[in-house]
Write a protein that holds these residues in place. Structure first.
Motif, PDB file in Angstrom:
ATOM      1  N   LEU A 161     -38.626 -30.534 -18.057  1.00 36.49           N
ATOM      2  CA  LEU A 161     -37.691 -31.419 -17.776  1.00 36.49           C
ATOM      3  C   LEU A 161     -36.370 -30.831 -18.252  1.00 36.49           C
ATOM      4  O   LEU A 161     -36.504 -29.826 -19.076  1.00 36.49           O
ATOM      5  N   LYS A 162     -35.229 -30.721 -17.715  1.00 42.42           N
ATOM      6  CA  LYS A 162     -34.147 -30.085 -18.171  1.00 42.42           C
ATOM      7  C   LYS A 162     -32.975 -31.257 -18.123  1.00 42.42           C
ATOM      8  O   LYS A 162     -32.996 -32.053 -17.539  1.00 42.42           O
ATOM      9  N   GLU A 163     -31.978 -30.957 -18.788  1.00 40.63           N
ATOM     10  CA  GLU A 163     -30.915 -31.631 -19.247  1.00 40.63           C
ATOM     11  C   GLU A 163     -29.900 -31.907 -17.787  1.00 40.63           C
ATOM     12  O   GLU A 163     -30.044 -30.798 -17.073  1.00 40.63           O
ATOM     13  N   ILE A 165     -31.893 -50.587 -16.650  1.00 37.11           N
ATOM     14  CA  ILE A 165     -32.588 -49.340 -16.232  1.00 37.11           C
ATOM     15  C   ILE A 165     -34.140 -49.042 -17.081  1.00 37.11           C
ATOM     16  O   ILE A 165     -34.731 -48.960 -16.307  1.00 37.11           O
ATOM     17  N   MET A 166     -34.057 -49.431 -18.056  1.00 34.44           N
ATOM     18  CA  MET A 166     -35.033 -49.314 -19.119  1.00 34.44           C
ATOM     19  C   MET A 166     -36.091 -50.375 -18.498  1.00 34.44           C
ATOM     20  O   MET A 166     -37.152 -50.126 -18.418  1.00 34.44           O
ATOM     21  N   GLN A 167     -35.616 -51.584 -18.329  1.00 32.48           N
ATOM     22  CA  GLN A 167     -36.465 -52.649 -17.907  1.00 32.48           C
ATOM     23  C   GLN A 167     -37.208 -52.412 -16.273  1.00 32.48           C
ATOM     24  O   GLN A 167     -38.359 -52.918 -16.269  1.00 32.48           O
ATOM     25  N   GLY A 168     -36.453 -51.588 -15.556  1.00 36.51           N
ATOM     26  CA  GLY A 168     -36.899 -51.310 -14.348  1.00 36.51           C
ATOM     27  C   GLY A 168     -37.454 -50.140 -14.178  1.00 36.51           C
ATOM     28  O   GLY A 168     -38.093 -49.644 -12.933  1.00 36.51           O
ATOM     29  N   ALA A 169     -37.688 -49.509 -15.173  1.00 39.68           N
ATOM     30  CA  ALA A 169     -38.332 -48.156 -14.957  1.00 39.68           C
ATOM     31  C   ALA A 169     -39.843 -48.191 -14.579  1.00 39.68           C
ATOM     32  O   ALA A 169     -40.559 -49.268 -15.114  1.00 39.68           O
ATOM     33  N   GLY A 214     -31.385 -38.974  -8.858  1.00 40.70           N
ATOM     34  CA  GLY A 214     -32.124 -40.211  -8.665  1.00 40.70           C
ATOM     35  C   GLY A 214     -32.844 -40.589  -9.930  1.00 40.70           C
ATOM     36  O   GLY A 214     -33.623 -41.814 -10.055  1.00 40.70           O
ATOM     37  N   PHE A 215     -32.735 -39.741 -11.146  1.00 44.03           N
ATOM     38  CA  PHE A 215     -33.371 -40.022 -12.244  1.00 44.03           C
ATOM     39  C   PHE A 215     -32.279 -40.465 -13.241  1.00 44.03           C
ATOM     40  O   PHE A 215     -31.337 -40.024 -13.326  1.00 44.03           O
ATOM     41  N   HIS A 216     -33.007 -40.965 -14.329  1.00 44.11           N
ATOM     42  CA  HIS A 216     -32.186 -41.326 -15.503  1.00 44.11           C
ATOM     43  C   HIS A 216     -32.460 -40.512 -16.624  1.00 44.11           C
ATOM     44  O   HIS A 216     -33.739 -40.724 -16.913  1.00 44.11           O
ATOM     45  N   TYR A 217     -31.575 -39.797 -17.343  1.00 46.65           N
ATOM     46  CA  TYR A 217     -31.922 -38.980 -18.331  1.00 46.65           C
ATOM     47  C   TYR A 217     -31.336 -39.625 -19.714  1.00 46.65           C
ATOM     48  O   TYR A 217     -30.140 -40.188 -19.724  1.00 46.65           O
ATOM     49  N   ARG A 251     -36.817 -38.902 -19.193  1.00 51.55           N
ATOM     50  CA  ARG A 251     -36.470 -39.095 -17.905  1.00 51.55           C
ATOM     51  C   ARG A 251     -37.020 -40.374 -17.505  1.00 51.55           C
ATOM     52  O   ARG A 251     -38.341 -40.354 -17.685  1.00 51.55           O
ATOM     53  N   LEU A 252     -36.382 -41.133 -16.836  1.00 51.17           N
ATOM     54  CA  LEU A 252     -36.887 -42.400 -16.398  1.00 51.17           C
ATOM     55  C   LEU A 252     -36.652 -42.442 -14.657  1.00 51.17           C
ATOM     56  O   LEU A 252     -35.634 -42.086 -14.415  1.00 51.17           O
TER      57      LEU A 252
END
Length: 104
Positions: free
Chosen positions: A11-13, A53-57, A83-86, A102-103
């Motif tokens: 994973l990268k920032e 976002i957390m609930q739909g991960a 398309g990813f949430h970091y 990453r989610l």
């Protein structure tokens, strides 16, 4: 069937952040070795990432880079890329990256 792929993506920032929060480290977050418990990293993410976002991960990946120890505060940053949430957890002075989450 393989359970794990041969190639592990590191994973990268993300290049940019949308939001950030500062989090105070409390005594109850620490283990006997003076490190922040791993479960608290996810708690930090919940403070900066939108709840929907957390609930739909569907998946969560965590890259632990450097333990958090002897810190009074950390900063947690939120961003979206490809398309990813970091969420990136950094030292208060932002010089050390402690973890990237990453989610999807």
């Amino acid at each position: 069937d393989q359970v794990f792929s041969d190639k592990v993506e590191k994973l990268k920032e993300p290049e940019n952040y949308i939001d950030s929060v500062q989090v105070k480290i409390t005594k109850d977050m620490m283990d006997v070795n003076g490190h922040v418990h791993n479960i608290n990293y996810i708690d930090f993410v919940t403070q900066v990432m939108p709840i929907q976002i957390m609930q739909g991960a569907k998946s969560v990946e965590v890259l632990y880079k450097k333990e958090i120890r002897d810190a009074k505060k950390i900063k947690c940053f939120y961003g979206i890329q490809d398309g990813f949430h970091y969420a990136t957890i950094k030292s208060e002075n932002e010089e050390t990256v402690h973890a990237i989450v990453r989610l999807k």
